[in-house]
Design a protein around this motif. Structure first.
Motif, PDB file in Angstrom:
ATOM      1  N   ALA A 144       7.747  11.387   2.911  1.00  0.00           N
ATOM      2  CA  ALA A 144       8.702  10.363   3.343  1.00  0.00           C
ATOM      3  C   ALA A 144       8.318   9.005   2.784  1.00  0.00           C
ATOM      4  N   ALA A 145       7.030   8.680   2.831  1.00  0.00           N
ATOM      5  CA  ALA A 145       6.560   7.398   2.302  1.00  0.00           C
ATOM      6  C   ALA A 145       6.804   7.307   0.800  1.00  0.00           C
ATOM      7  N   ARG A 146       6.577   8.411   0.099  1.00  0.00           N
ATOM      8  CA  ARG A 146       6.800   8.432  -1.351  1.00  0.00           C
ATOM      9  C   ARG A 146       8.251   8.119  -1.680  1.00  0.00           C
ATOM     10  N   GLY A 147       9.171   8.696  -0.944  1.00  0.00           N
ATOM     11  CA  GLY A 147      10.589   8.448  -1.182  1.00  0.00           C
ATOM     12  C   GLY A 147      10.979   7.008  -0.902  1.00  0.00           C
ATOM     13  N   ASP A 159       1.059   4.189  -9.406  1.00  0.00           N
ATOM     14  CA  ASP A 159       0.821   5.549  -8.914  1.00  0.00           C
ATOM     15  C   ASP A 159       1.395   5.660  -7.499  1.00  0.00           C
ATOM     16  N   LEU A 160       2.654   6.054  -7.420  1.00  0.00           N
ATOM     17  CA  LEU A 160       3.311   6.112  -6.111  1.00  0.00           C
ATOM     18  C   LEU A 160       2.792   7.239  -5.240  1.00  0.00           C
ATOM     19  N   ARG A 165      -0.055   8.212  -0.148  1.00  0.00           N
ATOM     20  CA  ARG A 165      -1.171   8.798   0.602  1.00  0.00           C
ATOM     21  C   ARG A 165      -2.018   7.710   1.274  1.00  0.00           C
ATOM     22  N   LEU A 166      -2.295   6.634   0.523  1.00  0.00           N
ATOM     23  CA  LEU A 166      -3.082   5.544   1.100  1.00  0.00           C
ATOM     24  C   LEU A 166      -2.336   4.862   2.240  1.00  0.00           C
ATOM     25  N   LEU A 167      -1.036   4.737   2.099  1.00  0.00           N
ATOM     26  CA  LEU A 167      -0.225   4.119   3.146  1.00  0.00           C
ATOM     27  C   LEU A 167      -0.320   4.915   4.443  1.00  0.00           C
ATOM     28  N   VAL A 168      -0.096   6.208   4.356  1.00  0.00           N
ATOM     29  CA  VAL A 168      -0.127   7.059   5.548  1.00  0.00           C
ATOM     30  C   VAL A 168      -1.528   7.090   6.148  1.00  0.00           C
ATOM     31  N   ALA A 169      -2.554   7.273   5.297  1.00  0.00           N
ATOM     32  CA  ALA A 169      -3.929   7.355   5.793  1.00  0.00           C
ATOM     33  C   ALA A 169      -4.371   6.042   6.418  1.00  0.00           C
ATOM     34  N   SER A 170      -3.975   4.922   5.824  1.00  0.00           N
ATOM     35  CA  SER A 170      -4.371   3.615   6.359  1.00  0.00           C
ATOM     36  C   SER A 170      -3.774   3.378   7.734  1.00  0.00           C
ATOM     37  N   ILE A 171      -2.488   3.657   7.879  1.00  0.00           N
ATOM     38  CA  ILE A 171      -1.843   3.448   9.181  1.00  0.00           C
ATOM     39  C   ILE A 171      -2.480   4.331  10.244  1.00  0.00           C
ATOM     40  N   GLU A 172      -2.634   5.614   9.940  1.00  0.00           N
ATOM     41  CA  GLU A 172      -3.177   6.546  10.925  1.00  0.00           C
ATOM     42  C   GLU A 172      -4.609   6.181  11.305  1.00  0.00           C
ATOM     43  N   LEU A 202       1.196  -3.065  -1.715  1.00  0.00           N
ATOM     44  CA  LEU A 202       2.314  -2.400  -2.383  1.00  0.00           C
ATOM     45  C   LEU A 202       3.009  -3.303  -3.404  1.00  0.00           C
ATOM     46  N   ARG A 203       2.940  -4.603  -3.190  1.00  0.00           N
ATOM     47  CA  ARG A 203       3.622  -5.531  -4.116  1.00  0.00           C
ATOM     48  C   ARG A 203       2.680  -6.100  -5.187  1.00  0.00           C
TER      49      ARG A 203
END
Length: 209
Positions: A144-147, A159-160, A165-172, A202-203
């Motif tokens: 979902a994050a990739r999309g 590298d999306l 993966r980093l986004l999901v792992a960081s939040i969790e 991300l930016r």
């Protein structure tokens, strides 16, 4: 530990049995949150639920099986939240607002019972079936994050796949640690700071094209 020892003994179909099983799970959640893993005995769970120990053993062979069931429910609930946001047409427009929404959702799913979550994910056994459920939940969130990242032109990571993966792992991981600090009064500050950190990551960096 044998996987069979972690499987529920009875799959109820009648409403009365379903209600009994639910009461046992809810009681177990309260007992583990208050007493931890070692002192969260089946006798305490049965007493909290208002049932005999024999009734508990009709549904679960031991407390580890109950813990696995609670952890599995938590993972499925997390997947359901993500799916609801993705398919409910309620996502905000900006990347910052999307990030804040998912940080808040993670906070909401953890802070209601922080001690229970600590027991579930730091002390509970993790048999193959539970690990598979947790991996599937993570894969759903990463996809979902990739999309979402791919569809947002303000995202500048090349590298999306790794970014998702980093986004999901960081939040969790960071939400789990924050809740463990036991400072709920700082939740708004934490939400804002984590959102800002992720947005900056991300930016920044090389453009995708």
């Amino acid at each position: 530990m044998s996987t069979a020892r972690l499987e529920p003994r009875k799959s109820p179909r009648q409403q009365r049995a379903l209600d009994t099983r639910r009461r046992l799970l809810d009681a177990a959640a309260r007992v583990f949150a208050e007493h931890g893993y070692a002192a969260g005995t089946t006798n305490r769970i049965a007493e909290e639920a208002g049932h005999s120990i024999g009734s508990l053993y009709q549904y679960f062979p031991n407390k580890d099986a109950i813990l696995v069931e609670l952890a599995t429910e938590h993972a499925h609930a997390g997947i359901a939240v993500i799916q609801r946001y993705l398919h409910g047409g309620s996502l905000p427009e900006s990347l910052e607002a999307k990030l804040r929404l998912f940080v808040r959702a993670a906070l909401d799913s953890h802070r209601d019972a922080p001690e229970l979550h600590r027991v579930l994910f730091e002390e509970a056994p993790h048999p193959p079936e539970l690990l598979r459920t947790l991996r599937e939940a993570e894969a759903t969130m990463v996809s979902a994050a990739r999309g979402l990242l791919e569809a947002d032109p303000s995202v500048r990571r090349a590298d999306l796949d790794m970014a998702a993966r980093l986004l999901v792992a960081s939040i969790e991981s960071l939400v789990h640690r924050f809740v463990g600090w036991g400072r709920p009064e700082d939740a708004d500050r934490f939400e804002a700071e984590l959102t800002a950190m992720l947005l900056h990551y991300l930016r920044a960096g090389d453009p995708r094209h």
